[in-house]
Write an enzyme that holds these catalytic residues in place. Structure first.
Site, PDB file in Angstrom:
ATOM      1  N   TRP A 100      90.304 -70.704  49.072  1.00  0.00           N
ATOM      2  CA  TRP A 100      90.373 -69.348  49.619  1.00  0.00           C
ATOM      3  C   TRP A 100      91.673 -68.664  49.243  1.00  0.00           C
ATOM      4  CZ3 TRP A 100      85.670 -68.778  49.990  1.00  0.00           C
ATOM      5  CH2 TRP A 100      84.843 -69.778  50.479  1.00  0.00           C
ATOM      6  N   ASP A 170      95.258 -65.904  57.044  1.00  0.00           N
ATOM      7  CA  ASP A 170      93.814 -66.073  57.171  1.00  0.00           C
ATOM      8  C   ASP A 170      93.572 -67.213  58.156  1.00  0.00           C
ATOM      9  OD1 ASP A 170      91.145 -66.717  56.889  1.00  0.00           O
ATOM     10  OD2 ASP A 170      91.191 -66.913  54.708  1.00  0.00           O
ATOM     11  N   LYS A 194      82.747 -69.240  62.197  1.00  0.00           N
ATOM     12  CA  LYS A 194      83.095 -70.649  62.375  1.00  0.00           C
ATOM     13  C   LYS A 194      83.382 -70.970  63.846  1.00  0.00           C
ATOM     14  CE  LYS A 194      85.065 -70.545  57.724  1.00  0.00           C
ATOM     15  NZ  LYS A 194      84.075 -71.333  56.987  1.00  0.00           N
TER      16      LYS A 194
END
Length: 360
Positions: A100, A170, A194
């Protein structure tokens, strides 16, 4: 119906309490006589849903009043572009810890100067690089990190130095899994799928004075954080049902679990159970530097790719699903986010023991 234990990295399992309440309210939410999916986002009914979700998140995370809370679309992936589009004037320092951050680096490079302050790529991202202030470019505007790395199972236990710079993080896979000091960050973003709800909602927690340092001439109102601040996240039609589900999940965290301190205890218990078993096992191993291990994404391998495939197949037969590791690391991965009950981890360990006795 046979309920499985879903170890998916995302979209992930959701609390049964949340799903049941959503089911009960499907046709008549909050005595409105309609489903949330039918509500106008401009209605008082939905404004209350949005306001309650923001208020609960602010209480749970103890978010200071000088931070905005936004509900956006586009997932974490759109944030890879929006962050530099809005805030990269003189450059960005990025610490590369996996898939990511690699994607964030690629998008940031399109929009401005990008400095890779550190990387764990040479060791297949099995650790969190420890940096000093001297590793940062003195001219950059902000330091960017992915705090928990879903694919590789690593997590920052201490934030990197960033004196004189903003810190943008993040938190897609670890938001609300533990208490944090929001004031240590200038911006947090997280996809909800999530720990906080279904796919389709992205939460942004933004220090208000960041808006004073935005780039000019942002090419679209939809890519400008100020647009969402000025319009209470409703410049266009927001993901109304997703926000409602996030609100229910926050209600579960606050009223059923008892807050993030309690959630942290449960998450650490689950992680410690699984790591303790892996570490004493003769068959399984975890490749991550122990001090950098994630509490919610736990990869493991048998050392034999064919045996790994057999493990995944037999686990599925036992109702332990979505446990296959990411293609870049192979093996298995147990994502044990907030909604995964302790009983699910116990069931996984029981199966792992049986499998080890059979094949080790």
């Amino acid at each position: 119906m046979n309920k499985v234990y879903n170890f998916s990295a995302g979209p992930a399992c959701m609390p049964e309490w949340v799903l049941q309440k959503a089911a009960d309210e499907m046709l008549n939410a909050n005595q409105s006589g309609m489903s949330v999916m039918e509500m106008s986002h401009r209605s008082s009914d939905f404004e209350k849903i949005l306001g309650d979700a923001k208020d609960r998140l602010r209480r749970l995370m103890n978010i200071p009043e000088d931070y905005e809370i936004l509900f956006l679309q586009g997932g974490g992936s759109l944030q890879f572009s929006m962050v530099p589009m809005n805030f990269n004037k003189n450059g960005a320092d990025i610490i590369n810890t996996g898939q990511w951050t690699k994607k964030a680096i690629a998008e940031t490079k399109k929009l401005g100067k990008t400095h890779i302050a550190a990387s764990s790529a040479d060791d297949n991202f099995t650790f969190i690089p420890k940096i000093t202030q001297d590793d940062l470019d003195p001219d950059t505007d902000y330091v960017y990190i992915c705090e928990n790395n879903t694919i590789y199972g690593t997590k920052y236990k201490n934030l990197p130095p960033h004196e004189g710079k903003r810190l943008i993080a993040d938190l897609s896979s670890c938001i609300c899994t533990e208490p944090i000091n929001v004031a240590d960050y200038d911006m947090i973003f997280a996809g909800a799928q999530k720990n906080l709800g279904p796919a389709g909602v992205t939460i942004v927690i933004l220090k208000k004075d960041m808006l004073e340092q935005q780039n000019e001439n942002i090419p679209s109102a939809m890519l400008d954080y100020k647009t969402y601040v000025d319009n209470n996240s409703m410049y266009n039609t927001p993901p109304t049902y997703g926000i409602y589900m996030v609100g229910l999940t926050l209600e579960w965290l606050e009223d059923v679990i008892g807050g993030l301190e309690e959630m942290e205890k449960i998450n650490h218990k689950k992680a410690n159970m699984l790591y303790d078993y892996i570490d004493q096992s003769k068959l399984y191993s975890n490749p991550v530097n122990p001090q950098d291990r994630s509490y919610v994404n736990i990869p493991f391998v048998t050392g034999n790719p064919d045996l790994d495939k057999k493990f995944v197949a037999e686990a599925k037969e036992r109702g332990l699903v979505n446990i296959k590791g990411h293609r870049t690391v192979g093996g298995m991965r147990a994502s044990i986010y907030n909604a995964m009950p302790v009983e699910g981890v116990e069931a996984l360990i029981d199966f792992m023991k049986e499998f080890e006795e059979k094949y080790a």
